[in-house]
Scaffold this motif. Structure first.
Motif, mmCIF file in Angstrom:
data_model
loop_
_atom_site.group_PDB
_atom_site.id
_atom_site.type_symbol
_atom_site.label_atom_id
_atom_site.label_comp_id
_atom_site.label_asym_id
_atom_site.label_seq_id
_atom_site.Cartn_x
_atom_site.Cartn_y
_atom_site.Cartn_z
ATOM 1 N N SER A 1 3.422 7.441 -10.342
ATOM 2 C CA SER A 1 3.110 8.579 -11.206
ATOM 3 C C SER A 1 1.808 8.249 -11.934
ATOM 4 C CB SER A 1 4.228 8.772 -12.231
ATOM 5 O OG SER A 1 4.231 7.657 -13.110
ATOM 6 N N ASP A 2 1.260 9.233 -12.640
ATOM 7 C CA ASP A 2 0.022 8.987 -13.373
ATOM 8 C C ASP A 2 0.222 7.875 -14.408
ATOM 9 O OD1 ASP A 2 -2.677 9.687 -13.582
ATOM 10 O OD2 ASP A 2 -2.264 10.680 -15.491
ATOM 11 N N GLU A 3 1.370 7.931 -15.092
ATOM 12 C CA GLU A 3 1.655 6.926 -16.119
ATOM 13 C C GLU A 3 1.769 5.527 -15.498
ATOM 14 O OE1 GLU A 3 5.274 7.754 -18.100
ATOM 15 O OE2 GLU A 3 4.481 7.112 -20.036
ATOM 16 N N GLN A 4 2.467 5.450 -14.383
ATOM 17 C CA GLN A 4 2.626 4.151 -13.707
ATOM 18 C C GLN A 4 1.285 3.628 -13.200
ATOM 19 O OE1 GLN A 4 5.496 5.647 -10.934
ATOM 20 N NE2 GLN A 4 7.221 4.587 -11.905
ATOM 21 N N VAL B 1 0.821 -1.212 0.000
ATOM 22 C CA VAL B 1 0.000 0.000 0.000
ATOM 23 C C VAL B 1 0.858 1.267 0.000
ATOM 24 C CG1 VAL B 1 -1.730 1.276 1.308
ATOM 25 C CG2 VAL B 1 -1.967 -1.163 1.029
ATOM 26 N N ALA B 2 1.936 1.259 0.797
ATOM 27 C CA ALA B 2 2.800 2.458 0.829
ATOM 28 C C ALA B 2 3.425 2.688 -0.542
ATOM 29 C CB ALA B 2 3.881 2.292 1.898
ATOM 30 N N GLY B 3 3.719 1.597 -1.251
ATOM 31 C CA GLY B 3 4.309 1.707 -2.595
ATOM 32 C C GLY B 3 3.380 2.434 -3.562
ATOM 33 N N LEU B 4 2.077 2.354 -3.340
ATOM 34 C CA LEU B 4 1.127 3.019 -4.240
ATOM 35 C C LEU B 4 1.316 4.536 -4.209
ATOM 36 C CD1 LEU B 4 -2.178 1.059 -3.398
ATOM 37 C CD2 LEU B 4 -0.686 0.742 -5.390
ATOM 38 N N GLY C 1 -7.000 -1.845 -17.745
ATOM 39 C CA GLY C 1 -8.042 -2.852 -17.999
ATOM 40 C C GLY C 1 -8.796 -3.307 -16.763
ATOM 41 N N THR C 2 -8.436 -2.825 -15.561
ATOM 42 C CA THR C 2 -9.113 -3.277 -14.333
ATOM 43 C C THR C 2 -10.093 -2.196 -13.832
ATOM 44 O OG1 THR C 2 -7.635 -2.294 -12.695
ATOM 45 C CG2 THR C 2 -6.913 -4.377 -13.679
ATOM 46 N N PRO C 3 -11.009 -2.568 -12.936
ATOM 47 C CA PRO C 3 -11.940 -1.559 -12.399
ATOM 48 C C PRO C 3 -11.243 -0.462 -11.596
ATOM 49 C CG PRO C 3 -12.743 -3.796 -11.946
ATOM 50 C CD PRO C 3 -11.343 -3.942 -12.485
ATOM 51 N N VAL C 4 -10.000 -0.705 -11.152
ATOM 52 C CA VAL C 4 -9.317 0.266 -10.275
ATOM 53 C C VAL C 4 -9.113 1.615 -10.981
ATOM 54 C CG1 VAL C 4 -7.258 0.679 -8.861
ATOM 55 C CG2 VAL C 4 -8.194 -1.635 -9.030
ATOM 56 N N LEU C 5 -9.063 1.608 -12.306
ATOM 57 C CA LEU C 5 -8.869 2.866 -13.040
ATOM 58 C C LEU C 5 -9.935 3.901 -12.681
ATOM 59 C CD1 LEU C 5 -7.948 1.746 -16.677
ATOM 60 C CD2 LEU C 5 -6.417 2.632 -14.909
ATOM 61 N N ARG C 6 -11.083 3.412 -12.211
ATOM 62 C CA ARG C 6 -12.222 4.302 -11.916
ATOM 63 C C ARG C 6 -11.870 5.414 -10.933
ATOM 64 N NH1 ARG C 6 -17.707 4.386 -12.523
ATOM 65 N NH2 ARG C 6 -18.932 5.054 -10.728
ATOM 66 N N THR C 7 -10.998 5.130 -9.974
ATOM 67 C CA THR C 7 -10.704 6.159 -8.970
ATOM 68 C C THR C 7 -9.755 7.225 -9.490
ATOM 69 O OG1 THR C 7 -8.772 4.970 -8.181
ATOM 70 C CG2 THR C 7 -10.824 4.554 -7.016
ATOM 71 N N LYS C 8 -9.106 6.944 -10.612
ATOM 72 C CA LYS C 8 -7.988 7.749 -11.119
ATOM 73 C C LYS C 8 -6.859 7.730 -10.081
ATOM 74 C CE LYS C 8 -10.518 10.572 -14.351
ATOM 75 N NZ LYS C 8 -11.924 10.394 -14.021
#
Ligand code: B12
Ligand code: SF4
Ligand code: SF4
Length: 344
Positions: A281-284, A274-277, A291-298
């Protein structure tokens, strides 16, 4: 009024359609006729109590949710499917449903394929449209009506053979088919484990979820600040929450591994640093969650959540938090500062 096809013929056709759906890899398949949603009044009460929070789209589509005949013109039948997303997966900061390819894409494509096969094998002129969270339908209500399961006290639809870790999808069509029996019984009994296990006390009683307190809503749907009083209760969860399903005896006993290759979870999303998140960067961010639902949060939403999760750790990664407290996004900065303040 002209007589329709005889009942036996409708039944045979329904069985053929269900066989086509199972052959495409769906785990549960049921058929129902469209009509008034039985729990439309409960949905209205829920909206009136403000439990939808900032999910304004739910109120906008409220009238259509009253009756599934009003969603896709001319449709009379729904083929409702369930797709297992892997209740045997270990718990982790990202909820089970979000660790693989986005289910909307997978199930909509598969339901379109089902429509093509119905046209080839059953009737060439059938009109239809797939829905997976993509239209004004009370999907759990429709799935219960098609016989897929009962409403658990945690509000999830539970199937006696599969538990509740499955998505719901519906193909609305203008082909008459013999309906399955609706799922009439409730198998929760006196159990209240889910209600007691919720870390944010989001249930306002059985079958009543105040979404504005639910970690799934707070981490995915809410775009701005997470209420300060709820942050310490969110543990290490950064996207969605499975706690009220994890404790459910029907899942403990009956959940299954994902069978479908397209929905298989990615190992790197099952166990997450979690700390690594906080260093993404935006690109990373876009590459990691493509392709996953996680993109939804930006990026800014996920880093906001990660800052809270790190702050909830007894031994937080201060360096990661200090860097996040300098982030270009005010939302990330303020939540990282909150996390640092918890340990000052
Ligand atoms: C908005 C929404 C959310 C919101 C609100 C959830 C909620 N419970 O209302 C938030 C963001 C919190 C959320 C979280 C989750 N969601 Co969601 N969500 C939706 C969405 C888009 C609409 C749900 C809705 O209409 N809510 C309004 C309330 C009133 O309806 P409801 O909770 O479904 O409750 C019904 C019953 O409880 C019943 N009811 C109400 N009162 C009473 C009283 C009695 C006595 C009885 C018997 C029944 C009953 O009537 C209600 C209306 O039909 C649906 C897709 C869709 N279009 O339906 C997906 C959907 C419900 N979500 C889904 C999933 C997977 C999740 C999560 C598991 C994701 C996660 N891991 O984080 C969590 C589960 C949290 C939970 N305990 O529900 C799946 C559920 C599959 C299933 N097996 O049930 C759906 C169907 C998406 C899909 N296509 O697969 N979600
Ligand atoms: S998903 Fe988590 S926060 Fe939401 S109601 Fe269930 S246990 Fe509570
Ligand atoms: S934990 Fe118990 S009360 Fe909650 S949904 Fe499961 S069986 Fe029903």
């Amino acid at each position: 009024m002209p007589a329709g096809p005889p009942a036996a013929e409708l039944g045979d056709t329904a069985e053929r359609v269900k066989a086509l759906a199972y052959a495409l890899g769906f785990d549960l398949v049921g058929v129902t006729t469209l009509g008034p949603a039985e729990t439309a009044p409960e949905f209205r009460d829920w909206l009136a109590k403000g439990y939808a929070g900032t999910m304004e789209y739910l109120a906008r589509g409220a009238d259509k949710r009253d009756d599934t005949r009003w969603v896709f013109e001319g449709s009379i039948t729904a083929v409702v499917v369930g797709m297992n997303y892997g209740g045997t997966q270990p718990s982790g900061p990202i909820a089970r449903y979000a660790r693989g390819r986005d289910y909307h894409d997978v199930i909509v494509d598969r339901l379109n394929e089902l429509l093509s096969r119905i046209r080839e094998d059953v009737s060439p002129d059938v009109r239809g449209k797939p829905y997976v969270d993509t239209g004004p339908i009370l999907e759990r209500d429709l799935a219960r009506r098609a016989g897929l399961g009962w409403f658990g006290k945690n509000t999830n639809l539970i199937n006696p053979q599969l538990g509740s870790y499955f998505f719901i999808g519906s193909l609305l069509i203008d082909l008459p088919l013999a309906p399955d029996e609706s799922f009439a019984t409730d198998h929760c009994g006196t159990c209240t484990r889910c209600l007691e296990a919720c870390p944010t006390s989001a249930f306002d009683g059985a079958y009543q979820l105040n979404a504005t307190r639910c970690i799934s809503y707070l981490t995915i749907e809410l775009r701005h600040d997470i209420p300060v009083e709820l942050r310490p209760l969110m543990r290490d969860l950064v996207f969605g929450c499975d706690i009220c399903q994890e404790v459910c005896p029907w899942n403990v006993k009956f959940s299954q591994d994902v069978r479908d290759a397209e929905l298989r979870p990615r190992a790197e999303l099952t166990s997450v640093d979690v700390a690594g998140l906080l260093a993404l960067s935006d690109e990373q961010f876009r590459a990691k969650f493509r392709g996953t639902p996680v993109l939804r949060t930006k990026r800014k939403g996920l880093l906001r959540n990660a800052a809270v999760a790190v702050g909830n750790n007894e031994h937080p990664d201060r360096v990661a938090l200090q860097r996040a407290a300098q982030d270009a996004e005010p939302l990330v900065r303020s939540h990282a500062q909150w996390a640092l303040d918890q340990h000052s």
